[in-house]
Design an enzyme around this catalytic site. Structure first.
Site, PDB file in Angstrom:
ATOM      1  N   THR A 140      34.357  11.140  17.231  1.00 44.34           N
ATOM      2  CA  THR A 140      35.716  10.602  17.222  1.00 44.34           C
ATOM      3  C   THR A 140      36.750  11.714  17.115  1.00 44.34           C
ATOM      4  OG1 THR A 140      34.856   8.581  16.234  1.00 44.34           O
ATOM      5  CG2 THR A 140      37.230   8.896  16.134  1.00 44.34           C
ATOM      6  N   CYS A 141      36.460  12.722  16.318  1.00 40.31           N
ATOM      7  CA  CYS A 141      37.401  13.845  16.180  1.00 40.31           C
ATOM      8  C   CYS A 141      37.518  14.624  17.487  1.00 40.31           C
ATOM      9  CB  CYS A 141      36.982  14.755  15.027  1.00 40.31           C
ATOM     10  SG  CYS A 141      37.071  13.941  13.414  1.00 40.31           S
ATOM     11  N   THR A 142      36.422  14.731  18.217  1.00 40.86           N
ATOM     12  CA  THR A 142      36.456  15.399  19.514  1.00 40.86           C
ATOM     13  C   THR A 142      37.285  14.588  20.509  1.00 40.86           C
ATOM     14  OG1 THR A 142      34.323  16.472  19.128  1.00 40.86           O
ATOM     15  CG2 THR A 142      35.046  16.263  21.430  1.00 40.86           C
TER      16      THR A 142
END
Length: 160
Positions: A44-46
């Site tokens: 999700t952070c990517t």
């Protein structure tokens, strides 16, 4: 104590990707998109970082600078930036002091375990250094567009 909309954003200095030290006040005169995220190299952070990457030119055209903050080290940020060709700085808040100032260092739960971590959040700081908008517990889908639209429609243009 955490910052509230309408208050001056507290200045801070953190180590950034590329080995430099960055102060929030270095960006006075531009709008700042300060986004807090849990961890480099996670799915999700990517996705979030790549969404910001893909719209970074539009943010720049609106007079805004993007800064990402997590508790990862600057060295890990460098790898994340290189892997995904991110055109903005990531700041290392390893002791979570800035995350605490912004009230995003919180108790979280995953798979029945409790732990302290960053709650995904975004803050818009105007060219005068005032917090003008916040999104807490961000859902990544369409968030980058929503933040950009806010800057374009609600803020006086900042000089590039």
């Amino acid at each position: 104590m955490t910052i509230e909309v309408g208050q001056p954003a507290p200045d801070f200095e953190l180590e950034a990707s590329g080995g430099q030290r960055v102060k929030l006040s270095d960006y006075r005169g531009k709008h700042v998109v300060l986004y807090f995220y849990p961890k480099d190299m996670t799915a999700t952070c990517t996705t979030q970082a790549c969404d910001f990457r893909d719209r970074s030119g539009d943010y720049a055209d609106a007079g805004a600078v993007i800064l990402g903050i997590s508790t990862d080290s600057a060295a890990r940020h460098d790898k994340f930036i290189a892997k995904h060709d991110l055109p903005f700085l990531l700041l290392a808040d390893e002791e979570h002091k800035v995350a605490e100032q912004y009230g995003v260092w919180q108790l979280k739960k995953m798979y029945g375990k409790e732990y302290m971590g960053i709650v995904r959040s975004t803050f818009i700081i105007d060219k005068d250094g005032v917090l003008v908008r916040e999104w807490r517990k961000v859902r990544v889908k369409d968030h980058v567009e929503e933040a950009l639209e806010y800057i374009r429609t609600e803020l006086e243009p900042a000089k590039g």
